[in-house]
Design a protein around this motif. Sequence first.
Motif, PDB file in Angstrom:
ATOM      1  N   THR A 153       0.780  -1.213  -0.034  1.00  0.00           N
ATOM      2  CA  THR A 153      -0.145  -0.197   0.066  1.00  0.00           C
ATOM      3  C   THR A 153       0.799   1.237   0.035  1.00  0.00           C
ATOM      4  OG1 THR A 153      -1.775  -1.082   1.186  1.00  0.00           O
ATOM      5  CG2 THR A 153      -1.745   1.304   1.357  1.00  0.00           C
ATOM      6  N   ARG A 154       0.521   2.102  -0.950  1.00  0.00           N
ATOM      7  CA  ARG A 154       1.110   3.646  -0.992  1.00  0.00           C
ATOM      8  C   ARG A 154      -0.123   4.547  -0.556  1.00  0.00           C
ATOM      9  NH1 ARG A 154       4.640   1.050  -0.104  1.00  0.00           N
ATOM     10  NH2 ARG A 154       6.531   0.584  -0.986  1.00  0.00           N
ATOM     11  N   THR A 155       0.256   5.785  -0.157  1.00  0.00           N
ATOM     12  CA  THR A 155      -0.811   6.575   0.353  1.00  0.00           C
ATOM     13  C   THR A 155      -0.623   8.006  -0.566  1.00  0.00           C
ATOM     14  OG1 THR A 155       0.691   7.356   2.199  1.00  0.00           O
ATOM     15  CG2 THR A 155      -0.974   5.505   2.502  1.00  0.00           C
ATOM     16  N   TYR A 156      -1.896   8.724  -0.448  1.00  0.00           N
ATOM     17  CA  TYR A 156      -1.719  10.198  -0.915  1.00  0.00           C
ATOM     18  C   TYR A 156      -2.707  10.886   0.104  1.00  0.00           C
ATOM     19  CZ  TYR A 156      -5.978   9.285  -3.556  1.00  0.00           C
ATOM     20  OH  TYR A 156      -7.301   8.933  -3.995  1.00  0.00           O
ATOM     21  N   GLY A 157      -2.553  12.407  -0.001  1.00  0.00           N
ATOM     22  CA  GLY A 157      -3.393  12.938   0.700  1.00  0.00           C
ATOM     23  C   GLY A 157      -2.675  14.304   0.970  1.00  0.00           C
ATOM     24  N   MET A 158      -3.421  15.381   1.775  1.00  0.00           N
ATOM     25  CA  MET A 158      -3.028  16.301   2.171  1.00  0.00           C
ATOM     26  C   MET A 158      -2.607  16.588   3.455  1.00  0.00           C
ATOM     27  SD  MET A 158      -5.520  18.720  -0.570  1.00  0.00           S
ATOM     28  CE  MET A 158      -6.584  17.641  -1.036  1.00  0.00           C
ATOM     29  N   ASN A 159      -1.821  15.592   4.063  1.00  0.00           N
ATOM     30  CA  ASN A 159      -1.265  15.453   5.205  1.00  0.00           C
ATOM     31  C   ASN A 159       0.146  14.910   5.474  1.00  0.00           C
ATOM     32  OD1 ASN A 159      -1.094  12.640   6.267  1.00  0.00           O
ATOM     33  ND2 ASN A 159      -3.513  13.029   5.481  1.00  0.00           N
ATOM     34  N   SER A 164       1.493  12.511   6.490  1.00  0.00           N
ATOM     35  CA  SER A 164       1.757  11.155   6.846  1.00  0.00           C
ATOM     36  C   SER A 164       1.802  10.470   5.363  1.00  0.00           C
ATOM     37  CB  SER A 164       0.805  10.455   7.671  1.00  0.00           C
ATOM     38  OG  SER A 164      -0.445  10.502   7.049  1.00  0.00           O
ATOM     39  N   ALA A 165       1.295  11.248   4.068  1.00  0.00           N
ATOM     40  CA  ALA A 165       1.160  10.395   2.992  1.00  0.00           C
ATOM     41  C   ALA A 165       2.357  10.359   2.214  1.00  0.00           C
ATOM     42  CB  ALA A 165       0.277  11.276   2.190  1.00  0.00           C
ATOM     43  N   ASP A 166       2.634   9.348   1.390  1.00  0.00           N
ATOM     44  CA  ASP A 166       3.756   9.287   0.583  1.00  0.00           C
ATOM     45  C   ASP A 166       3.965  10.261  -0.442  1.00  0.00           C
ATOM     46  OD1 ASP A 166       4.554   6.884   1.812  1.00  0.00           O
ATOM     47  OD2 ASP A 166       2.866   5.685   0.652  1.00  0.00           O
ATOM     48  N   VAL A 167       2.774  10.745  -1.134  1.00  0.00           N
ATOM     49  CA  VAL A 167       2.615  11.676  -2.012  1.00  0.00           C
ATOM     50  C   VAL A 167       1.742  12.745  -1.477  1.00  0.00           C
ATOM     51  CG1 VAL A 167       2.021  12.423  -4.476  1.00  0.00           C
ATOM     52  CG2 VAL A 167       3.248  10.132  -4.071  1.00  0.00           C
TER      53      VAL A 167
END
Length: 264
Positions: free
Chosen positions: A181-187, A189-192
């Motif tokens: 699992t890879r992550t994204y977001g506007m915080n 803790s995200a990978d992107v």
Amino acid sequence: MKQAMKRLVAKKLMTKVARLLAHRELVIVAVTGAVGKTSSKVAIAQVMAKKYNVGYTEDSYNSEIGLPLSIFGLKVPDRLGDVRVWRKIFREIDELIENFPHDALVLEIAEDDLALMRPFMALIHPQVAVVTGVSLAHTDQMGDIGKITSDLASLVRPAKELICNVDFAELRGKAFAGARTRTYGMNESADVEFTNIKRAATGYLTAELIIGGKSHKVTTGMVGRHNLASLLAAASVGVKLGIDPRDIVAALESTESVKGRMNL
């Protein structure tokens, strides 16, 4: 369309998809979630086009008939019950299988019909599944937020890799955690992620795209902060598929909001 014929057509279309996948090796990205599927699908296709000849549709085709047709770039016919229409469509599909123009597909997968979508996901076995978010949009069919989350987790199980929007707390749980699992977001803790989001004089948003600790300025064609999530999903897929960050930024800057979704 009568139910018996509908089932027959759907089964025939699944057979055609299976034949295509046996005939061609394709990179498949499946996009699901309760919000933002279509916008994310379009943005992902724009980024992938920097490396692949990508097939996708801007329409929200995710039924047992519409989804297989979208793979072949075809639309659901007006005369669903006309046998002659389907014979013509099946001939077109057979020709497309032999000369398929794409080496990658981006597909929108409905999250509210597991009986239909689980077999389809098992068939296409996507390299990447993107989960855009969780909401109460389909509680009339899917129950509470906990059931929606668990259903999404089961739906994306056939995918080799997951990309999740961790701005939704439910997607930070153990059901979506793990090495794949890879992550994204506007915080942070995200990978992107996007940081330093500002509104330009034009009305559009600018932001810093953070990939692997490096910052890239992006001048977007988006006016709503929530619309930026689709660009982050696309950037995450681009990173996963080894697309150069400069090409990712160029694709994001040329991506416009989908019609009817916060346009100036």
